[in-house]
Design an enzyme around this catalytic site. Structure first.
Site, PDB file in Angstrom:
ATOM      1  N   HIS A  76       0.853  -1.193   0.000  1.00  0.00           N
ATOM      2  CA  HIS A  76       0.000   0.000   0.000  1.00  0.00           C
ATOM      3  C   HIS A  76       0.879   1.229   0.000  1.00  0.00           C
ATOM      4  CE1 HIS A  76      -3.166   2.860   1.138  1.00  0.00           C
ATOM      5  NE2 HIS A  76      -3.991   1.924   0.717  1.00  0.00           N
TER       6      HIS A  76
ATOM      7  N   ASP B  80      -7.998  -5.054  -0.374  1.00  0.00           N
ATOM      8  CA  ASP B  80      -8.457  -5.921  -1.475  1.00  0.00           C
ATOM      9  C   ASP B  80      -8.110  -7.379  -1.280  1.00  0.00           C
ATOM     10  OD1 ASP B  80      -7.616  -3.141  -3.447  1.00  0.00           O
ATOM     11  OD2 ASP B  80      -9.638  -3.941  -3.184  1.00  0.00           O
TER      12      ASP B  80
HETATM   13  C1  SDX Z   1      -6.113   0.182  -3.121  1.00  0.00           C
HETATM   14  O1  SDX Z   1      -4.216   4.603  -2.040  1.00  0.00           O
HETATM   15  C2  SDX Z   1      -5.210   4.034  -1.502  1.00  0.00           C
HETATM   16  O2  SDX Z   1      -5.666   4.430  -0.440  1.00  0.00           O
HETATM   17  C3  SDX Z   1      -5.806   2.871  -2.283  1.00  0.00           C
HETATM   18  C4  SDX Z   1      -6.859   2.038  -1.571  1.00  0.00           C
HETATM   19  C5  SDX Z   1      -8.122   2.827  -1.325  1.00  0.00           C
HETATM   20  O3  SDX Z   1      -8.851   2.496  -0.374  1.00  0.00           O
HETATM   21  O4  SDX Z   1      -8.439   3.711  -2.171  1.00  0.00           O
HETATM   22  O5  SDX Z   1      -6.364   1.582  -0.323  1.00  0.00           O
HETATM   23  C6  SDX Z   1      -7.266   0.821  -2.417  1.00  0.00           C
HETATM   24  O6  SDX Z   1      -5.836   0.533  -4.233  1.00  0.00           O
HETATM   25  C7  SDX Z   1      -5.290  -0.838  -2.378  1.00  0.00           C
HETATM   26  C8  SDX Z   1      -4.066  -1.336  -3.218  1.00  0.00           C
HETATM   27  C9  SDX Z   1      -4.566  -2.416  -4.184  1.00  0.00           C
HETATM   28  N1  SDX Z   1      -3.474  -2.822  -5.127  1.00  0.00           N
HETATM   29  C10 SDX Z   1      -2.858  -3.997  -5.038  1.00  0.00           C
HETATM   30  O7  SDX Z   1      -3.076  -4.831  -4.156  1.00  0.00           O
HETATM   31  C11 SDX Z   1      -1.850  -4.256  -6.164  1.00  0.00           C
HETATM   32  C12 SDX Z   1      -0.561  -4.839  -5.582  1.00  0.00           C
HETATM   33  N2  SDX Z   1       0.135  -3.796  -4.816  1.00  0.00           N
HETATM   34  C13 SDX Z   1       1.100  -2.995  -5.498  1.00  0.00           C
HETATM   35  O8  SDX Z   1       1.014  -2.884  -6.863  1.00  0.00           O
HETATM   36  C14 SDX Z   1       1.609  -1.794  -4.699  1.00  0.00           C
HETATM   37  O9  SDX Z   1       1.847  -2.216  -3.432  1.00  0.00           O
HETATM   38  C15 SDX Z   1       0.752  -0.542  -4.676  1.00  0.00           C
HETATM   39  C16 SDX Z   1       0.355  -0.108  -6.028  1.00  0.00           C
HETATM   40  C17 SDX Z   1      -0.474  -0.774  -3.849  1.00  0.00           C
HETATM   41  C18 SDX Z   1       1.566   0.569  -3.994  1.00  0.00           C
HETATM   42  O10 SDX Z   1       2.650   0.813  -4.820  1.00  0.00           O
HETATM   43  P1  SDX Z   1       3.739   1.944  -4.456  1.00  0.00           P
HETATM   44  O11 SDX Z   1       3.360   2.666  -3.219  1.00  0.00           O
HETATM   45  O12 SDX Z   1       3.983   2.744  -5.694  1.00  0.00           O
HETATM   46  O13 SDX Z   1       4.997   1.090  -4.073  1.00  0.00           O
HETATM   47  P2  SDX Z   1       6.038   0.521  -5.103  1.00  0.00           P
HETATM   48  O14 SDX Z   1       5.325  -0.044  -6.301  1.00  0.00           O
HETATM   49  O15 SDX Z   1       7.076   1.544  -5.337  1.00  0.00           O
HETATM   50  O16 SDX Z   1       6.633  -0.699  -4.264  1.00  0.00           O
HETATM   51  C19 SDX Z   1       7.697  -0.509  -3.329  1.00  0.00           C
HETATM   52  C20 SDX Z   1       8.486  -1.809  -3.383  1.00  0.00           C
HETATM   53  C21 SDX Z   1       8.948  -2.172  -4.799  1.00  0.00           C
HETATM   54  O17 SDX Z   1      10.113  -2.986  -4.666  1.00  0.00           O
HETATM   55  P3  SDX Z   1      11.594  -2.268  -4.848  1.00  0.00           P
HETATM   56  O18 SDX Z   1      11.563  -1.586  -6.231  1.00  0.00           O
HETATM   57  O19 SDX Z   1      11.695  -1.283  -3.700  1.00  0.00           O
HETATM   58  O20 SDX Z   1      12.569  -3.415  -4.779  1.00  0.00           O
HETATM   59  O21 SDX Z   1       7.639  -2.909  -2.971  1.00  0.00           O
HETATM   60  C22 SDX Z   1       7.468  -3.830  -4.060  1.00  0.00           C
HETATM   61  C23 SDX Z   1       7.840  -3.074  -5.317  1.00  0.00           C
HETATM   62  O22 SDX Z   1       8.312  -3.980  -6.324  1.00  0.00           O
HETATM   63  N3  SDX Z   1       6.060  -4.218  -4.042  1.00  0.00           N
HETATM   64  C24 SDX Z   1       5.608  -5.455  -4.253  1.00  0.00           C
HETATM   65  C25 SDX Z   1       4.209  -5.384  -4.092  1.00  0.00           C
HETATM   66  N4  SDX Z   1       3.872  -4.113  -3.786  1.00  0.00           N
HETATM   67  C26 SDX Z   1       5.016  -3.403  -3.767  1.00  0.00           C
HETATM   68  N5  SDX Z   1       6.236  -6.616  -4.562  1.00  0.00           N
HETATM   69  C27 SDX Z   1       5.452  -7.717  -4.725  1.00  0.00           C
HETATM   70  N6  SDX Z   1       4.097  -7.701  -4.560  1.00  0.00           N
HETATM   71  C28 SDX Z   1       3.451  -6.564  -4.261  1.00  0.00           C
HETATM   72  N7  SDX Z   1       2.120  -6.542  -4.101  1.00  0.00           N
END
Ligand code: SDX
Length: 428
Positions: free
Chosen positions: A307, A364
């Site tokens: 998140h 989710d």
């Molecule tokens: C919602 O913002 C809100 O409030 C949203 C929400 C709401 O109520 O409106 O809460 C609803 O959208 C919840 C999120 C639902 N999405 C997912 O579950 C999709 C999977 N999660 C990710 O794609 C990710 O965690 C996000 C999109 C939710 C957040 O992404 P960020 O904040 O841009 O973080 P990032 O992509 O930069 O990740 C940081 C690190 C990275 O690794 P490094 O480059 O540092 O090595 O964490 C890793 C990412 O690769 N990472 C994951 C991961 N999420 C982040 N690795 C594997 N699996 C994951 N799910």
């Protein structure tokens, strides 16, 4: 004495005011930065940038705190219902009994949708994803309520637009499902409460009158409360930016629905179930899929994990996880993917990659398991998220309009070609 930050650049020192919120959050006010220094800030994805100040929702990502208008999500999920929470989020206070009864009456009187909306619905192929149909039909409400086009009309006109979209969302949402399965639509039954009415419009068929189960209706109420607002997330920021051009509430919400559809945002609840199904069909080897999620060369991500703000447990995920056990037990549903989800969570919470990046289950991760148990098809999961988030979108749009905020128009840093002369095609 108000706090200030100093920016030292090119031999100059620029003083920037510090803004402090009611929960002691602090921000550097850069509204005069460019005029003072010629500098702008750059922050991909707005990870460190506040777009506004808001009195609607407070969340603390480190502590896993979420409050609507000061009330904790735990207390609201336990004691409130979706329409009462919607009233709180939109108007700022919990309603008195009289205010609530009037609100419910107003909404009940507007659940019907103009019959010509069905002509638009019939234009969609039956395999159309419900989110695309929902976004289009909500935007189409501008055709039936031209007074809603001008957000600067009287407060009463804005309020009737709010009542109409809250009232018609369940009807239109259920119609998107009926279109997808090629069934005739159902009309609202105003003798039922908000969630029961939706369920009946979803599942009733001419040959079999569906009677909503209170267990299912109560579970849906709780899920909608948990999704009702979440400060400046992707879809809410979309609603605010679209509304900042003085576009109508209906057009702004239609844009928010499209933003929510993405699998990194609200579309994740559908992606989680598809992921869990894939893991189950692949033999349930969670360790193999965890390795894929950590592999930078593999595009696979553990959907429902991570998140932007929560670097601790998403409080909503905790509530939904418990509700999943309760609801499935009450309904006598034994869904093997719930055990796979719990197994994934267990492995992830003890895995260095996830611990280091503070990746926890988000809203989710478990919600789709409950929706499935309630009989809601996977393609409709994000429509359920949109139904829940509607009061939040309305409240945020209303707050932005009432604060007369300027049109949202970010700056950029240009990294393209420098000036060059045009060359005729003969000489290229
Ligand atoms: C919602 O913002 C809100 O409030 C949203 C929400 C709401 O109520 O409106 O809460 C609803 O959208 C919840 C999120 C639902 N999405 C997912 O579950 C999709 C999977 N999660 C990710 O794609 C990710 O965690 C996000 C999109 C939710 C957040 O992404 P960020 O904040 O841009 O973080 P990032 O992509 O930069 O990740 C940081 C690190 C990275 O690794 P490094 O480059 O540092 O090595 O964490 C890793 C990412 O690769 N990472 C994951 C991961 N999420 C982040 N690795 C594997 N699996 C994951 N799910």
């Amino acid at each position: 004495m108000s706090e200030k930050a100093e920016l030292h650049f090119n031999g100059n020192v620029y003083e920037l005011p510090i803004v402090t919120g009611t929960e002691n959050e602090k921000a550097i006010d850069i509204s005069k930065l460019r005029a003072q220094s010629g500098l702008i800030t750059l922050d991909y994805g707005f990870k460190n940038t506040g777009s506004t100040s808001s009195a609607i929702t407070f969340l603390d990502g480190e502590k896993g705190i979420l409050r609507y208008r000061g009330y904790s999500i735990e207390e609201l999920a336990e004691n409130s219902n979706f329409l009462e929470t919607s009233y709180l989020i939109i108007y700022g206070e919990l309603p008195t009994k009289q205010e609530f009864d009037q609100f419910v009456k107003d909404i009940t009187m507007h659940t019907m949708v103009h019959e010509e909306v069905k002509n638009i619905l019939d234009g969609f192929p039956s395999k159309a994803h419900p989110m695309g149909v929902l976004s289009s039909l909500i935007g189409a409400l501008t055709a039936f309520y031209p007074n809603a086009l001008d957000p600067n009309r009287s407060a009463d006109e804005v309020n009737i637009s709010i009542i109409r979209i809250l009232a018609k969302m369940p009807t239109i949402a259920a119609w998107t499902f009926k279109n997808e399965i090629g069934h005739p639509v159902n009309y609202p039954d105003n003798s039922l409460d908000y969630c029961s009415n939706f369920l009946k419009m979803m599942f009733s068929v001419p040959s079999d009158k569906y009677e909503p189960d209170p267990v299912i209706s109560n579970a849906l109420n709780k899920l909608l409360i948990l999704h009702a607002d979440h400060e400046q997330n992707c879809s809410t920021s979309t609603v605010r930016v679209v509304g900042s051009s003085h576009a109508s509430l209906y057009s702004s919400v239609s844009a928010g629905i499209s933003a929510l559809w993405g699998p990194l945002h609200g579309g994740a609840n559908q992606a989680v179930i598809e992921m869990l199904e894939a893991i189950k069909n692949d033999g349930g080897d969670t360790k193999k899929w965890m390795a894929k999620a950590k592999d930078k060369d593999d595009p696979f991500r553990l959907m429902g994990f991570g998140h932007r703000v929560y670097k601790n447990f998403d409080p909503r995920a905790k509530i939904i996880k418990k509700a999943a056990d309760d609801v499935l037990a009450k309904l006598g549903v034994n869904d093997p993917i719930l055990e796979i989800a719990k197994g994934l969570e267990e492995v992830a919470l003890n895995d260095e990659y996830f611990i280091e990046r503070k990746l926890y289950p988000n809203v989710d991760f478990y919600s789709g398991i409950i929706y499935r148990a309630l009989g809601i098809p996977t393609q409709m999961f994000t429509v359920m998220f949109a139904m829940g988030r509607l009061p939040g979108w309305i409240a945020q749009w209303k707050e932005m309009r009432e604060n007369n905020e300027p049109i949202g128009r970010p700056r950029q840093v240009y990294v393209g070609e420098n000036h060059r002369a045009f060359v005729d095609i003969k000489n290229r």
